[in-house]
Design an enzyme around this catalytic site. Structure first.
Site, PDB file in Angstrom:
ATOM      1  N   GLU A  78       7.592   7.886  13.993  1.00  0.00           N
ATOM      2  CA  GLU A  78       7.841   7.391  12.639  1.00  0.00           C
ATOM      3  C   GLU A  78       7.676   8.468  11.576  1.00  0.00           C
ATOM      4  OE1 GLU A  78       5.858   4.105   9.609  1.00  0.00           O
ATOM      5  OE2 GLU A  78       5.988   3.658  11.755  1.00  0.00           O
ATOM      6  N   ASP A  92       2.950   7.758  13.837  1.00  0.00           N
ATOM      7  CA  ASP A  92       3.437   7.837  12.461  1.00  0.00           C
ATOM      8  C   ASP A  92       2.938   9.125  11.815  1.00  0.00           C
ATOM      9  OD1 ASP A  92       4.245   7.410   9.863  1.00  0.00           O
ATOM     10  OD2 ASP A  92       3.085   5.581   9.554  1.00  0.00           O
ATOM     11  N   LYS A 104      -1.769   7.059  13.499  1.00  0.00           N
ATOM     12  CA  LYS A 104      -1.360   8.213  12.700  1.00  0.00           C
ATOM     13  C   LYS A 104      -1.481   9.489  13.523  1.00  0.00           C
ATOM     14  CE  LYS A 104      -0.769   5.622   9.108  1.00  0.00           C
ATOM     15  NZ  LYS A 104       0.586   5.328   8.593  1.00  0.00           N
ATOM     16  N   GLU A 122       5.568  -5.161  10.256  1.00  0.00           N
ATOM     17  CA  GLU A 122       4.311  -4.443  10.392  1.00  0.00           C
ATOM     18  C   GLU A 122       3.143  -5.375  10.075  1.00  0.00           C
ATOM     19  OE1 GLU A 122       2.780   0.010   9.287  1.00  0.00           O
ATOM     20  OE2 GLU A 122       3.957  -1.025   7.763  1.00  0.00           O
ATOM     21  N   LYS A 180       0.087   1.003  16.476  1.00  0.00           N
ATOM     22  CA  LYS A 180       0.584   2.253  15.897  1.00  0.00           C
ATOM     23  C   LYS A 180      -0.593   3.076  15.401  1.00  0.00           C
ATOM     24  CE  LYS A 180       2.632   2.535  11.774  1.00  0.00           C
ATOM     25  NZ  LYS A 180       3.645   2.283  10.719  1.00  0.00           N
ATOM     26  N   ASN A 208       0.823  -1.194   0.000  1.00  0.00           N
ATOM     27  CA  ASN A 208       0.000   0.000   0.000  1.00  0.00           C
ATOM     28  C   ASN A 208       0.867   1.258   0.000  1.00  0.00           C
ATOM     29  OD1 ASN A 208       0.306   1.154   2.946  1.00  0.00           O
ATOM     30  ND2 ASN A 208       0.090  -1.049   3.178  1.00  0.00           N
ATOM     31  N   ASP A 236      10.890  -1.420   2.705  1.00  0.00           N
ATOM     32  CA  ASP A 236       9.889  -2.408   2.301  1.00  0.00           C
ATOM     33  C   ASP A 236      10.382  -3.107   1.039  1.00  0.00           C
ATOM     34  OD1 ASP A 236       7.691  -3.794   1.283  1.00  0.00           O
ATOM     35  OD2 ASP A 236       6.260  -2.231   1.817  1.00  0.00           O
ATOM     36  N   GLU A 252      10.535   3.677   4.932  1.00  0.00           N
ATOM     37  CA  GLU A 252       9.578   2.972   4.074  1.00  0.00           C
ATOM     38  C   GLU A 252       9.443   3.605   2.697  1.00  0.00           C
ATOM     39  OE1 GLU A 252       5.106   4.367   4.727  1.00  0.00           O
ATOM     40  OE2 GLU A 252       6.023   3.771   6.618  1.00  0.00           O
ATOM     41  N   HIS A 274       8.108  -2.169   6.437  1.00  0.00           N
ATOM     42  CA  HIS A 274       6.779  -1.619   6.185  1.00  0.00           C
ATOM     43  C   HIS A 274       5.984  -2.582   5.310  1.00  0.00           C
ATOM     44  CE1 HIS A 274       4.312   0.475   3.089  1.00  0.00           C
ATOM     45  NE2 HIS A 274       3.849   1.172   4.109  1.00  0.00           N
TER      46      HIS A 274
END
Length: 387
Positions: free
Chosen positions: A237, A211, A182, A339, A180, A53, A290, A263, A320
């Site tokens: 993050e 994050d 946002k 993750e 985690k 993603n 990632d 990431e 990630h």
């Protein structure tokens, strides 16, 4: 073992969720199948891959450059000395006539195909990918389980603090110990209220990461870092633009807690610049490259070698993406964890259906390849490529 066909589709990852930088209402992903003439248990070996993603489907690059290069290459040039697909030789064929630098979206397209090639190779060897990696690159030693954390806490219209804590409670009920969320999408005071509500649920700062998704400039990152410091969070993050290494170095002199980033760096060279110039600290900070977005596992192995040469342990790497490919890598190469997206980015997020999270860890199934076939909602998408 020959590649006889490569197919790709574009699949939606549509959601009304948003982080501090983007929303996911138009997000897509590429899904590929690399079909071979190798037969195992009466069926041709087929490897599957997709991109994580946050980056869009790569149908144009796949169809115009990278799939044709694999299909037009001398078949013998793609094989190892046992006659099986060699991921490094396939990678070299895909990258023929590509200039260095400017990695951009091509790293995603190559990463999708690289994932499928590793899946096919492990299936041809009748081994899980994590076991193949441990045997080839880690002296036969693998972790018995991977530490995982639940990534969520996105913004969406009408979502209040009560809904945020209910979401985090669901993750804890699923077996996760670390979560985690946002931040950076609302005012600092509002995000601090969100953070404190989640902390009241999880009990201690070490169980919560936050994050920013690269939203802040240095003054904002410093301001928020001062506010976050007393909480003792798991990590802070992507507080800054991922390519602003000098700003990261400045932040690291002021923020004593753990910084996590990487990431959105898509090559070994970018990763090397981060550890050379970003001021990150090998004793505490976390690297989140990632492999699905950064030219695949062939490049990730180069990145791990580079990190070791610069004094970094693989245990500081927590990829990630929340996907099974990175999970196999984390177990087989003994990274720091992986993750997880237990309730977002369906069907690509999450792991095999019969692999529950127990006390924050996931044990790997003994399935050939990456194990996509054991994740029913994802397999429903992938198997359409076989029709």
């Amino acid at each position: 073992m020959r590649i006889v066909a490569i197919r790709d589709i574009v699949a939606p990852i549509r959601s009304q969720i948003a982080n501090a930088y983007i929303d996911f209402s138009q997000m897509t992903a590429s899904v590929v199948a690399v079909i071979t003439d190798r037969v195992v248990d009466g069926r041709p070996v087929v490897g599957f891959g997709f991109n994580s993603n946050g980056r869009y489907a790569q149908h144009g690059l796949l169809g115009e450059r990278f799939m044709p290069r694999l299909q037009l290459a001398d078949p013998e040039a793609l094989l190892d000395d046992r006659g099986l697909l060699d991921p490094a030789r396939c990678w070299a064929a895909m990258m023929k006539n590509e200039k260095p630098g400017g990695h951009g979206e091509r790293s995603v397209a190559v990463g999708v195909l690289d994932m499928a090639i590793w899946d096919a190779l492990a299936k041809a060897e009748r081994r899980p990918l994590w076991r193949l990696l441990a045997d080839r690159y880690n002296g036969g030693v693998a972790d018995d389980a991977a530490w995982v954390y639940a990534a969520g806490g996105y913004y969406y219209p009408g979502k209040d603090v009560e809904q945020l804590t209910a979401e985090m409670r669901r993750y804890l009920d699923l077996g996760y110990r670390h979560v985690k969320m946002k931040i950076g999408g609302v005012a600092l005071a509002d995000d601090l209220r969100r953070i404190e509500a989640v902390l009241a649920l999880v009990g201690e700062g070490e169980r919560l990461a936050v994050d920013v998704n690269g939203r802040f400039d240095l003054p904002a990152a410093l301001e928020w870092g001062r506010a976050l410091g007393p909480y003792g969070l798991k990590w802070y993050e992507e507080p800054l633009d991922p390519l602003d290494y000098l700003a990261h170095a400045a932040l690291a002199t002021q923020y004593d807690g753990v910084i996590a980033t990487g990431e959105n760096l898509f090559s070994m060279q970018d990763a090397r610049n981060l550890v050379r110039h970003g001021g990150l600290r090998p004793d505490r900070d976390v690297l989140q490259f990632d492999p699905a977005l950064s030219y695949g596992l062939v490049e990730y192995l180069r990145t791990l070698d580079m990190l070791k040469a610069h004094g970094w342990s693989p245990r500081r790497c927590v990829p990630h993406g929340g996907h099974q490919f990175a999970l196999n890598i984390a177990v087989g190469l003994q990274l720091g964890g992986n993750e997880s997206y237990p309730q977002v980015f369906a069907p690509f997020g999450g792991f095999a259906d019969d692999c529950p999270v127990v006390d924050g860890r996931v044990r790997m199934p003994d399935l050939p390849g990456i194990g996509f076939e054991a994740k029913n909602d994802l397999w429903a998408v992938m198997k359409t490529l076989l029709d």
